[in-house]
Design an enzyme around this catalytic site. Structure first.
Site, PDB file in Angstrom:
ATOM      1  N   HIS A 265       0.863  -1.199   0.000  1.00 43.76           N
ATOM      2  CA  HIS A 265       0.000   0.000   0.000  1.00 43.76           C
ATOM      3  C   HIS A 265       0.893   1.240   0.000  1.00 43.76           C
ATOM      4  O   HIS A 265       1.729   1.398  -0.876  1.00 43.76           O
ATOM      5  CB  HIS A 265      -0.943  -0.099   1.210  1.00 43.76           C
ATOM      6  CG  HIS A 265      -2.050   0.905   1.282  1.00 43.76           C
ATOM      7  ND1 HIS A 265      -2.438   1.707   0.240  1.00 43.76           N
ATOM      8  CD2 HIS A 265      -2.871   1.232   2.315  1.00 43.76           C
ATOM      9  CE1 HIS A 265      -3.441   2.473   0.626  1.00 43.76           C
ATOM     10  NE2 HIS A 265      -3.728   2.220   1.880  1.00 43.76           N
ATOM     11  N   HIS A 306      -2.177  -2.412  -9.548  1.00 48.48           N
ATOM     12  CA  HIS A 306      -3.148  -1.736  -8.697  1.00 48.48           C
ATOM     13  C   HIS A 306      -4.416  -2.567  -8.661  1.00 48.48           C
ATOM     14  O   HIS A 306      -4.801  -3.169  -9.647  1.00 48.48           O
ATOM     15  CB  HIS A 306      -3.480  -0.333  -9.241  1.00 48.48           C
ATOM     16  CG  HIS A 306      -4.099   0.558  -8.221  1.00 48.48           C
ATOM     17  ND1 HIS A 306      -5.436   0.519  -7.950  1.00 48.48           N
ATOM     18  CD2 HIS A 306      -3.557   1.467  -7.377  1.00 48.48           C
ATOM     19  CE1 HIS A 306      -5.699   1.404  -6.980  1.00 48.48           C
ATOM     20  NE2 HIS A 306      -4.577   1.989  -6.624  1.00 48.48           N
ATOM     21  N   ASP A 363       2.870   5.373  -6.699  1.00 49.12           N
ATOM     22  CA  ASP A 363       4.093   5.265  -5.897  1.00 49.12           C
ATOM     23  C   ASP A 363       5.358   5.155  -6.736  1.00 49.12           C
ATOM     24  O   ASP A 363       6.463   5.310  -6.218  1.00 49.12           O
ATOM     25  CB  ASP A 363       3.995   4.037  -4.981  1.00 49.12           C
ATOM     26  CG  ASP A 363       2.925   4.245  -3.930  1.00 49.12           C
ATOM     27  OD1 ASP A 363       1.920   3.522  -3.953  1.00 49.12           O
ATOM     28  OD2 ASP A 363       3.084   5.180  -3.124  1.00 49.12           O
TER      29      ASP A 363
HETATM   30  C1  SDX Z   1      -1.343   2.079  -3.352  1.00 49.34           C
HETATM   31  O1  SDX Z   1      -6.101   0.765  -3.155  1.00 49.34           O
HETATM   32  C2  SDX Z   1      -5.577   1.901  -3.428  1.00 49.34           C
HETATM   33  O2  SDX Z   1      -6.223   2.770  -3.993  1.00 49.34           O
HETATM   34  C3  SDX Z   1      -4.130   2.067  -3.015  1.00 49.34           C
HETATM   35  C4  SDX Z   1      -3.470   3.375  -3.437  1.00 49.34           C
HETATM   36  C5  SDX Z   1      -4.072   4.562  -2.728  1.00 49.34           C
HETATM   37  O3  SDX Z   1      -3.926   5.678  -3.245  1.00 49.34           O
HETATM   38  O4  SDX Z   1      -4.588   4.382  -1.614  1.00 49.34           O
HETATM   39  O5  SDX Z   1      -3.596   3.548  -4.837  1.00 49.34           O
HETATM   40  C6  SDX Z   1      -1.996   3.387  -3.079  1.00 49.34           C
HETATM   41  O6  SDX Z   1      -1.320   1.247  -2.492  1.00 49.34           O
HETATM   42  C7  SDX Z   1      -0.808   1.801  -4.728  1.00 49.34           C
HETATM   43  C8  SDX Z   1      -0.238   0.341  -4.870  1.00 49.34           C
HETATM   44  C9  SDX Z   1       1.191   0.348  -4.324  1.00 49.34           C
HETATM   45  N1  SDX Z   1       1.684  -1.040  -4.195  1.00 49.34           N
HETATM   46  C10 SDX Z   1       2.690  -1.495  -4.995  1.00 49.34           C
HETATM   47  O7  SDX Z   1       3.173  -0.846  -5.914  1.00 49.34           O
HETATM   48  C11 SDX Z   1       3.195  -2.888  -4.617  1.00 49.34           C
HETATM   49  C12 SDX Z   1       3.302  -3.761  -5.882  1.00 49.34           C
HETATM   50  N2  SDX Z   1       1.950  -4.034  -6.352  1.00 49.34           N
HETATM   51  C13 SDX Z   1       1.321  -5.267  -5.914  1.00 49.34           C
HETATM   52  O8  SDX Z   1       1.606  -5.648  -4.620  1.00 49.34           O
HETATM   53  C14 SDX Z   1      -0.146  -5.356  -6.350  1.00 49.34           C
HETATM   54  O9  SDX Z   1      -0.210  -4.923  -7.634  1.00 49.34           O
HETATM   55  C15 SDX Z   1      -1.188  -4.599  -5.544  1.00 49.34           C
HETATM   56  C16 SDX Z   1      -1.155  -4.972  -4.098  1.00 49.34           C
HETATM   57  C17 SDX Z   1      -1.017  -3.133  -5.680  1.00 49.34           C
HETATM   58  C18 SDX Z   1      -2.565  -4.981  -6.106  1.00 49.34           C
HETATM   59  O10 SDX Z   1      -2.773  -6.281  -5.778  1.00 49.34           O
HETATM   60  P1  SDX Z   1      -4.088  -7.073  -6.284  1.00 49.34           P
HETATM   61  O11 SDX Z   1      -5.059  -6.233  -6.961  1.00 49.34           O
HETATM   62  O12 SDX Z   1      -4.543  -7.879  -5.141  1.00 49.34           O
HETATM   63  O13 SDX Z   1      -3.510  -7.909  -7.454  1.00 49.34           O
HETATM   64  P2  SDX Z   1      -2.763  -9.219  -7.255  1.00 49.34           P
HETATM   65  O14 SDX Z   1      -1.713  -9.036  -6.202  1.00 49.34           O
HETATM   66  O15 SDX Z   1      -3.756 -10.308  -7.104  1.00 49.34           O
HETATM   67  O16 SDX Z   1      -2.030  -9.325  -8.659  1.00 49.34           O
HETATM   68  C19 SDX Z   1      -2.707  -9.811  -9.781  1.00 49.34           C
HETATM   69  C20 SDX Z   1      -1.650 -10.625 -10.483  1.00 49.34           C
HETATM   70  C21 SDX Z   1      -1.026 -11.677  -9.583  1.00 49.34           C
HETATM   71  O17 SDX Z   1      -0.633 -12.754 -10.426  1.00 49.34           O
HETATM   72  P3  SDX Z   1      -1.614 -14.045 -10.476  1.00 49.34           P
HETATM   73  O18 SDX Z   1      -1.743 -14.554  -9.065  1.00 49.34           O
HETATM   74  O19 SDX Z   1      -2.924 -13.557 -11.056  1.00 49.34           O
HETATM   75  O20 SDX Z   1      -0.853 -14.998 -11.392  1.00 49.34           O
HETATM   76  O21 SDX Z   1      -0.563  -9.769 -10.896  1.00 49.34           O
HETATM   77  C22 SDX Z   1       0.615 -10.128 -10.209  1.00 49.34           C
HETATM   78  C23 SDX Z   1       0.206 -11.015  -9.038  1.00 49.34           C
HETATM   79  O22 SDX Z   1       1.229 -11.959  -8.750  1.00 49.34           O
HETATM   80  N3  SDX Z   1       1.200  -8.880  -9.749  1.00 49.34           N
HETATM   81  C24 SDX Z   1       2.485  -8.553  -9.853  1.00 49.34           C
HETATM   82  C25 SDX Z   1       2.565  -7.249  -9.341  1.00 49.34           C
HETATM   83  N4  SDX Z   1       1.363  -6.834  -8.933  1.00 49.34           N
HETATM   84  C26 SDX Z   1       0.522  -7.846  -9.166  1.00 49.34           C
HETATM   85  N5  SDX Z   1       3.554  -9.228 -10.331  1.00 49.34           N
HETATM   86  C27 SDX Z   1       4.727  -8.569 -10.292  1.00 49.34           C
HETATM   87  N6  SDX Z   1       4.894  -7.312  -9.819  1.00 49.34           N
HETATM   88  C28 SDX Z   1       3.838  -6.617  -9.330  1.00 49.34           C
HETATM   89  N7  SDX Z   1       3.995  -5.380  -8.882  1.00 49.34           N
END
Ligand code: SDX
Length: 428
Positions: A265, A306, A363
């Site tokens: 997050h 996201h 971010d």
């Molecule tokens: C913020 O919610 C908000 O609005 C948050 C925010 C706000 O203003 O409040 O926008 C701020 O938190 C932005 C996000 C910052 N986080 C990151 O940058 C961390 C990296 N991102 C991931 O951890 C992930 O993308 C999330 C947590 C942001 C979103 O997660 P989801 O929607 O639960 O998606 P997921 O983790 O289920 O991913 C979907 C797929 C997965 O693969 P499968 O299981 O479907 O095979 O995509 C992959 C994940 O493994 N994946 C990634 C990835 N993000 C998702 N693979 C590699 N690198 C990544 N960054």
């Protein structure tokens, strides 16, 4: 809300008619609250398909990459407004008139100082404590100072609390930084605007007049705007859940700060810079892209992906432009930006990232601007918390000023059925 209905057919049970509510913008919702009475729960870990509340504050269209605050686009607000005006908009629902804006700014200015006693909370921490740990503790302690305004059912108390939190977060945040570098705390100054004041308290010293670059102050104010609110994200949902028990607003905001801290997050901006440091050189990018794609490897490309945005994060687009402006204006050749740009280019052409719709989020660039301004990495999420405080307060106030219930999700229980207690001398 206009009512349509969905019919839920469950084997052995009567058909269930569930009301459908239509929004101003976005998806319809199915009201499943009657399911408990029929002996059923919904199951939605991570709330990927769950609307937890009704709200009028912020709208996100993840498919279009759209973000609106009270109907105004983030692009317009970031380009034409300022943070305190956005605070007014989020809290009261309309952009202020010139007179109302002047009053609002003046009231915030006159609440920027913290109680003199608060400084002693910092001394309980080690100098190398993470500033987010300090922020959680100090903000949670604020309720110990404001017994005069903790009646959450009193609109005047809620309003003064909103002013105090918006006004004092920059002071508290800057004190977190000053404490870690062993410099004296700087008092706020009423002749500076909100962003200038924060930079003054961060980098000023009692030894000389603060020199604040207008470019840096503008970029700082824009970063505050871009992080101000984002619908029902994890930390805002945490604030709402804490508030639903009737907890005081300072405790609720402290809960939001804790939730924001996670690297998935608000902690992602700090994690992006640490990741860029770990990648080190453009020649290593392919290796790290492969790690991000490897299911057996917990590594994720921080700053990408996201929960809602499956097109682009409009805030990242604005931040990217601002990033180039700030670095150009400051004459900074930032190798981390070059590495970040190359990483973005390679990632966005990779089928894995395209298929999973993983774009740079807010971010990805914020950390690069903040480090260019001279903000240490450990302070990035503190600044995110500072900015998001108005969003948390606006959602908390929206919930408390309307009928609400304590949040109490249920579960899918897969543990033991009831079994008899075995005395210790009878156990294996
Ligand atoms: C913020 O919610 C908000 O609005 C948050 C925010 C706000 O203003 O409040 O926008 C701020 O938190 C932005 C996000 C910052 N986080 C990151 O940058 C961390 C990296 N991102 C991931 O951890 C992930 O993308 C999330 C947590 C942001 C979103 O997660 P989801 O929607 O639960 O998606 P997921 O983790 O289920 O991913 C979907 C797929 C997965 O693969 P499968 O299981 O479907 O095979 O995509 C992959 C994940 O493994 N994946 C990634 C990835 N993000 C998702 N693979 C590699 N690198 C990544 N960054």
């Amino acid at each position: 809300m206009t009512e349509k209905h969905a019919t839920l057919k469950i084997e052995g049970k009567d058909d269930l008619s569930l009301p459908i509510y239509s929004p101003t913008l976005g998806q319809n919702v199915v009201d499943v609250s009657s399911l408990t009475g029929k002996g059923m729960f919904t199951f939605d870990p991570g709330f990927t398909s769950t609307a937890s509340c009704e709200s009028k504050i912020t709208f996100i269209d993840g498919a279009k990459g759209q973000l609106l605050h009270r109907g105004y686009s983030i692009e317009e607000l970031a380009g034409k407004s300022d943070y305190l005006e956005v605070c007014y908009l989020l809290l009261f629902g309309e952009l202020p008139s010139a007179a109302h804006k002047e009053d609002f700014v003046s009231t915030v200015k006159n609440h920027t100082m913290v109680h003199e006693q608060l400084q002693f909370f910092y001394r309980g921490f080690r100098r190398d404590a993470h500033p987010m740990a300090v922020m959680c503790g100090v903000v949670g302690a604020l309720s110990a100072f404001y017994h005069d305004s903790l009646d959450i059912n009193n609109p005047q108390h809620r309003e003064i609390t909103a002013f105090r939190l918006i006004a004092k977060m920059p002071t508290i945040a800057a004190m977190c930084y000053k404490y870690t570098v062993g410099q004296p705390f700087m008092y706020p100054r009423n002749d500076l605007n909100y962003a200038e004041n924060f930079l003054h308290m961060m980098f000023g010293t009692p030894c000389e007049e603060s020199k604040i670059s207008p470019t840096v102050a503008k970029a700082m104010d824009q970063i505050f705007i871009l992080h101000a609110d984002h619908e029902q994200n994890a930390s805002t949902s945490t604030v709402r859940l804490a508030g639903s028990s009737g907890a005081n607003p300072f405790a609720c905001i402290a809960a939001g700060i804790s939730a924001l801290w996670g690297p998935a997050h608000g902690g992602a901006n700090e994690a992006v810079l640490n990741m860029l440091d770990e990648i080190g050189d453009i020649s290593n990018i392919e290796t790290y892209i492969a790690k991000a794609k490897d299911k057996s490897d917990p590594f994720k490309l921080m700053g990408f992906g996201h929960r809602v945005y499956k097109n682009h994060d409009p805030r990242a687009t604005v931040m990217r432009e601002s990033c180039h402006e700030v670095l150009k204006e400051l004459g900074i050749q930032n190798p981390k930006l070059e590495l970040a740009m190359k990483l973005e280019e390679i990632a966005l052409s990779d089928p894995y990232f395209i298929e999973k719709k993983l774009f740079p989020n807010v971010d990805f660039y914020s950390g690069i601007i903040l480090s260019a301004i001279g903000i240490p990495t450990s302070m990035f999420t503190v600044i995110f918390a500072l900015s998001r405080t108005v969003g948390w307060v606006a959602h908390w106030n929206e919930m408390i000023s309307n009928p609400y219930k304590i949040g109490r999700p249920r579960q899918l229980y897969t543990g033991y059925p009831e079994r008899a207690f075995t005395p210790v001398d009878k156990r294996d």
